[in-house]
Design a protein around this motif. Structure first.
Motif, PDB file in Angstrom:
ATOM      1  N   HIS A 172      -6.152 -25.460 -43.704  1.00  0.00           N
ATOM      2  CA  HIS A 172      -6.665 -24.112 -43.477  1.00  0.00           C
ATOM      3  C   HIS A 172      -8.144 -23.955 -43.807  1.00  0.00           C
ATOM      4  N   GLY A 173      -8.778 -25.007 -44.317  1.00  0.00           N
ATOM      5  CA  GLY A 173     -10.195 -24.938 -44.643  1.00  0.00           C
ATOM      6  C   GLY A 173     -10.495 -23.875 -45.684  1.00  0.00           C
ATOM      7  N   ASP A 174     -11.578 -23.120 -45.454  1.00  0.00           N
ATOM      8  CA  ASP A 174     -11.974 -22.114 -46.442  1.00  0.00           C
ATOM      9  C   ASP A 174     -11.077 -20.869 -46.417  1.00  0.00           C
ATOM     10  N   LYS A 175     -10.059 -20.877 -45.567  1.00  0.00           N
ATOM     11  CA  LYS A 175      -9.091 -19.781 -45.542  1.00  0.00           C
ATOM     12  C   LYS A 175      -7.909 -20.037 -46.469  1.00  0.00           C
ATOM     13  N   ALA A 176      -7.895 -21.179 -47.142  1.00  0.00           N
ATOM     14  CA  ALA A 176      -6.716 -21.606 -47.908  1.00  0.00           C
ATOM     15  C   ALA A 176      -6.300 -20.607 -48.984  1.00  0.00           C
ATOM     16  N   ARG A 177      -7.257 -20.102 -49.750  1.00  0.00           N
ATOM     17  CA  ARG A 177      -6.901 -19.164 -50.825  1.00  0.00           C
ATOM     18  C   ARG A 177      -6.366 -17.852 -50.255  1.00  0.00           C
ATOM     19  N   TRP A 178      -6.904 -17.438 -49.123  1.00  0.00           N
ATOM     20  CA  TRP A 178      -6.368 -16.241 -48.470  1.00  0.00           C
ATOM     21  C   TRP A 178      -4.927 -16.489 -48.022  1.00  0.00           C
ATOM     22  N   VAL A 179      -4.666 -17.662 -47.445  1.00  0.00           N
ATOM     23  CA  VAL A 179      -3.315 -18.011 -46.980  1.00  0.00           C
ATOM     24  C   VAL A 179      -2.312 -17.920 -48.136  1.00  0.00           C
ATOM     25  N   LEU A 180      -2.679 -18.504 -49.272  1.00  0.00           N
ATOM     26  CA  LEU A 180      -1.782 -18.489 -50.421  1.00  0.00           C
ATOM     27  C   LEU A 180      -1.541 -17.062 -50.909  1.00  0.00           C
ATOM     28  N   ALA A 181      -2.604 -16.277 -51.005  1.00  0.00           N
ATOM     29  CA  ALA A 181      -2.470 -14.903 -51.492  1.00  0.00           C
ATOM     30  C   ALA A 181      -1.677 -14.040 -50.513  1.00  0.00           C
ATOM     31  N   ALA A 182      -1.883 -14.261 -49.213  1.00  0.00           N
ATOM     32  CA  ALA A 182      -1.163 -13.472 -48.222  1.00  0.00           C
ATOM     33  C   ALA A 182       0.341 -13.661 -48.366  1.00  0.00           C
ATOM     34  N   TRP A 183       0.751 -14.860 -48.740  1.00  0.00           N
ATOM     35  CA  TRP A 183       2.177 -15.130 -48.964  1.00  0.00           C
ATOM     36  C   TRP A 183       2.630 -14.588 -50.313  1.00  0.00           C
TER      37      TRP A 183
END
Length: 282
Positions: A172-183
């Motif tokens: 997910h590149g620099d979106k990784a932390r957003w991905v984790l938080a979204a879940w």
């Protein structure tokens, strides 16, 4: 299994940014296949790449085109447009999935999803009853139970350890932390505690195959029971002994065989009904 399918990557330009799509066609199918394509909906931390070789295997097993896409915020697609909320499942069905359908001229389709992708697939089936010909869900949840919350808490704790977020950054590149938080933040929030699948998909008109692991760490067997009751048409269940949350990785052959048999039976039923109608009309 010897794989025999072509693969194509493409990007769709939308008002929300670029959407990454990958499609697989069984060799010999040409530019089209007789049966509607299978559209894959990935899980909360997933993306096209994390389906690995399963889509190609599915295309070969079913003889159908398989289409997977990265939801906005995930994988190679553009960041999410920024209005993420507890409505994210309904938003996928009502706002973003139609962009894929329109761009690829998808009329009829089979919805096939894993985990929250299974919930999204079911929601799309309910929203588009005249277009969705069949539904297959893997490890989909129907409500929020304590096992769900405990599994997410443990996963969040694990990703907080040094070096673990890099596992997500790979995809997910620099979106990784957003991905984790979204879940994790969404599912653990008080505002999501009363969510149920029935609130998005009170009934499903198409046949539904429910696949669930007996030892799924995020959902008990109450989930496939409730999912099976949603369909007004044929419903079938496959409960896999010794399986956790990823049936298509843990028992790929059983998932492929069950999916192919289920879709073949539905195609035969549709063909039989059409022939019967033609004979009656004649």
């Amino acid at each position: 299994m010897q794989l025999r399918a072509t693969r194509q990557d493409l990007w769709i330009d939308t008002s929300c940014g670029r959407m990454f799509v990958r499609r697989w066609r069984p060799l010999g199918a040409g530019d089209s296949v007789e049966n509607p394509p299978i559209v894959l909906f990935h899980d909360s931390l997933g993306c096209v790449e994390l389906w690995r070789d399963f889509p190609e295997q599915l295309a070969v097993a079913t003889g159908r085109e398989v289409i997977a896409y990265d939801r906005f915020g995930f994988g190679r697609s553009a960041p999410h447009p920024g209005d993420w909320s507890a409505r994210f499942i309904r938003d996928e069905a009502e706002r973003f999935f139609p962009m894929l359908r329109e761009s690829l001229a998808i009329d009829r389709f089979v919805a096939f999803g894993h985990s929250v992708g299974g919930i999204m697939a079911a929601t799309c089936a309910a929203h588009y009853p005249h277009s969705c010909q069949a539904l297959v869900t893997l490890s989909a949840l129907a409500f929020v139970e304590e096992r769900t919350l405990q599994g997410i808490r443990l996963a969040k704790q694990e990703f907080g350890r040094p070096g673990q977020i890099e596992r997500l950054e790979k995809y997910h590149g620099d979106k990784a932390r957003w991905v984790l938080a979204a879940w994790t933040d969404t599912w653990l929030s008080a505002g999501f505690a009363d969510w149920t699948l029935e609130s998005h998909a009170s009934s499903i008109a198409c046949p539904h195959l429910v696949i669930h692991g007996e030892e799924d760490e995020y959902g008990s067997l109450l989930h496939p029971e409730r999912l099976s009751r949603l369909s007004n048409a044929t419903s079938a269940s496959l409960i896999l002994e010794g399986c956790q949350h990823f049936p298509h990785r843990e028992f790929p052959e059983r998932v492929l065989d069950a999916s192919a048999s289920f879709l073949e039976s539905q195609s035969a039923s549709v063909a039989g009904n059409a022939a019967g109608c033609a004979e009656a009309c004649y």
